[in-house]
Design a protein around this motif. Structure first.
Motif, short mmCIF file in Angstrom:
data_model
loop_
_atom_site.label_atom_id
_atom_site.label_comp_id
_atom_site.label_asym_id
_atom_site.label_seq_id
_atom_site.Cartn_x
_atom_site.Cartn_y
_atom_site.Cartn_z
N ALA A 10 0.85 -1.18 0.00
CA ALA A 10 0.00 0.00 0.00
C ALA A 10 0.89 1.24 0.00
CB ALA A 10 -0.93 0.02 1.21
N LEU A 11 0.37 2.30 -0.57
CA LEU A 11 1.02 3.61 -0.58
C LEU A 11 0.33 4.51 0.43
CD1 LEU A 11 1.23 3.96 -4.44
CD2 LEU A 11 3.22 3.86 -2.95
N GLY A 12 1.08 5.45 0.99
CA GLY A 12 0.49 6.35 1.95
C GLY A 12 1.31 7.60 2.14
N PRO A 13 0.70 8.65 2.70
CA PRO A 13 1.44 9.90 2.93
C PRO A 13 2.36 9.84 4.13
CG PRO A 13 -0.82 10.12 3.70
CD PRO A 13 -0.72 8.77 3.08
N THR A 14 2.15 8.85 5.02
CA THR A 14 3.04 8.66 6.16
C THR A 14 3.41 7.18 6.23
OG1 THR A 14 1.30 8.17 7.78
CG2 THR A 14 1.85 10.50 7.42
N ALA A 15 4.50 6.90 6.94
CA ALA A 15 4.94 5.51 7.07
C ALA A 15 3.89 4.68 7.81
CB ALA A 15 6.29 5.46 7.79
N ASP A 16 3.31 5.25 8.87
CA ASP A 16 2.30 4.51 9.63
C ASP A 16 1.06 4.23 8.80
OD1 ASP A 16 4.14 4.90 11.64
OD2 ASP A 16 2.62 5.36 13.16
#
Length: 520
Positions: free
Chosen positions: A151-157
């Motif tokens: 998955a991609l995300g704006p934060t690591a968490d």
């Protein structure tokens, strides 16, 4: 294609999380045959009982879960293949996967025991966008036989939570995060149960409540985990290898099938890195070459130098020494499609100009030759196997020199040299610790006349001393350090020794004598 990377990274971050749900099973199946029609589970002792630490896809499909007692699993499934869990081998595979994923970003963090997180900000343009980059990751890991969720995300968490807990697609990342179950916060089991009982089953349910109320009712950890997941609090990435200040890399449309060809490309990359080091007025102390294979694996080779250098020939000679000494030779497999050279350790190296007199030139060349020899031996034999004595700033004889790896930077202190024509004041061979002896002296605090050492009696014909060496003042204050009176003595056979009395008679009623060294 050659690309130079600097230490400056884009301010907008994008993260790609990789989750390997069956990593132990897929690692084990690399070397062992798959049991016929039997679910595969990995068991270890937890809380006094054997429990499932990992399962394969077949075991998951028949209802076996991680944490289940092994006895219950055997009762539920008659035919069960049980393998002892080995987290060390799993960690080794995860580390090798991280090394291979460094082709997409130098910032790769281990999400042990079964995941990776990549900071891909600025890297997607090399693949034509994030979607193409993710497809390349999927293709290479599938070639290695790894089951992947990502998955991609704006934060690591956020990226990590989406990779591990997302069950259905959403129109955008923000909505996908809000649809996640509260288990994605990975709180303690009691806190997660309390959230569900309060009717807060998703991240969206929790985010609609005031943060102060969440902290007051469910704890500060719940509020902080929610803020990090929503991007309201920082979730820093701890990369496996820090971003080096100088990096040069080259990608190939057609993989290189020859190690010799790859070595030539490495020499070109070293030249480019040396050129950048010259622009910065720096020299490299540590060089690391990573060869990325087209099947997704990678191999790193690192060298160190005792002094900062911008000598391309020296660096390549050290790489050649390192490659020749590898127990497992560099194997291109199906070919190298990318080579990266990193210089993680820099030091100042200004321009120098030698004098016209030949003496200065010879001295500089001799020192450089000795340093290069130490570098080559260290590269071939290992960092701790080639050592050099360095002077230390202390008057205690056994502490006046340190034995350190020869590759380390030289100490600023200089050795104390005797006066021309005078004998050395210290023996070439010191005993550590000093060896006790029996001494006969005319007066208690006088020089020795006879001493017995190793069952032999030595009659002293000449002596010089005493040379009084006091303990460091902080040791005298703390534990009553004793003063030493040293004597250089010569026996009737002409053998010379270095003796000392440990303690004055006003410090200790019966001070002992020791032999500390033997003169050549």
């Amino acid at each position: 294609m050659t690309k130079k990377l600097s230490g400056q990274m884009p301010t907008k971050r994008r993260y790609l999380a990789l989750f390997f749900p069956f990593l132990p099973a897929e690692r084990w199946l690399r070397t062992a045959p798959r049991p016929p029609d039997a679910p595969l589970v990995f068991a270890e002792k937890q809380r006094g009982a054997m429990r499932l630490a990992s399962v394969d896809a077949t075991a998951l499909g028949v209802g076996l879960r991680v944490g289940m007692p092994l006895a219950d699993a055997r009762a539920q499934i008659g035919e069960l293949a049980v393998v002892p869990h080995d987290p060390v081998l799993d960690q080794d595979l995860l580390d090798r996967l991280a090394q291979g994923c460094a082709r997409y970003s130098p910032l790769v963090a281990l999400d042990a025991p079964d995941g990776l997180i990549l900071d891909i900000a600025g890297a997607e343009h090399l693949y034509g966008g994030e979607a193409e980059l993710v497809r390349d990751v999927e293709r290479r890991l599938a070639r290695l036989g790894m089951t992947l969720r990502h998955a991609l995300g704006p934060t690591a968490d956020a990226a990590r939570a989406l990779a591990r807990y997302q069950t259905r697609p959403a129109p955008d990342e923000s909505q996908a995060i809000r649809r996640l179950p509260v288990a994605a916060l990975e709180l303690e089991a009691e806190a997660t149960t309390a959230l569900v009982r309060a009717g807060l089953k998703t991240i969206g349910d929790l985010a609609s409540r005031p943060m102060a109320n969440i902290a007051a009712r469910f704890g500060a950890d719940a509020a902080m985990a929610l803020r990090r997941l929503l991007g309201d609090a920082p979730s820093p990435l701890d990369p496996r290898i820090a971003l080096p200040p100088v990096v040069a890399e080259r990608r190939f449309a057609e993989p290189l099938g020859s190690t010799a060809h790859a070595t030539k490309v490495l020499a070109e990359l070293v030249g480019e890195a040396i050129e950048e080091l010259g622009e910065r007025g720096k020299g490299g102390r540590h060089f690391r070459a990573t060869f990325f294979r087209s099947d997704g694996l990678a191999r790193s080779i690192a060298i160190e130098t005792g002094h900062p250098t911008r000598d391309t020939g020296l660096v390549m000679r050290l790489f050649a020494e390192r490659m020749d000494s590898l127990a497992d030779p560099l194997d291109p497999g199906f070919g190298f499609d990318m080579i990266r050279l990193a210089v993680p350790r820099l030091e100042a190296l200004g321009a120098t100009q030698l004098k016209l007199e030949g003496g200065a030139v010879r001295a500089a060349n001799e020192g450089a030759a000795m340093d290069e020899l130490a570098d080559r031996l260290t590269t071939r034999l290992g960092r701790g196997r080639v050592r050099r004595l360095r002077p230390a700033d202390t008057h205690i004889p056994e502490q006046a020199q340190l034995e350190l790896p020869a590759i380390d930077a030289p100490a600023p202190l200089l050795w104390q040299e005797p006066e021309p024509g005078e004998p050395p004041t210290r023996p070439f061979h010191l005993f550590d610790p000093p060896q006790p002896i029996e001494v006969i002296a005319e007066v208690p605090d006088g020089p020795p006349h006879h001493f017995r050492w190793r069952r032999a009696t030595h009659a002293i014909r000449r002596y010089e001393g005493p040379e009084r060496i006091a303990a460091e003042w902080w040791r005298r204050r703390d534990n009553g350090g004793l003063t030493r009176d040293y004597y250089r003595v010569e026996d009737a056979q002409g053998r010379r020794f270095w003796l000392f009395r440990h303690g004055l008679y006003d410090e200790k009623p019966d001070p002992r004598w020791y032999i500390h060294g033997v003169f050549a």
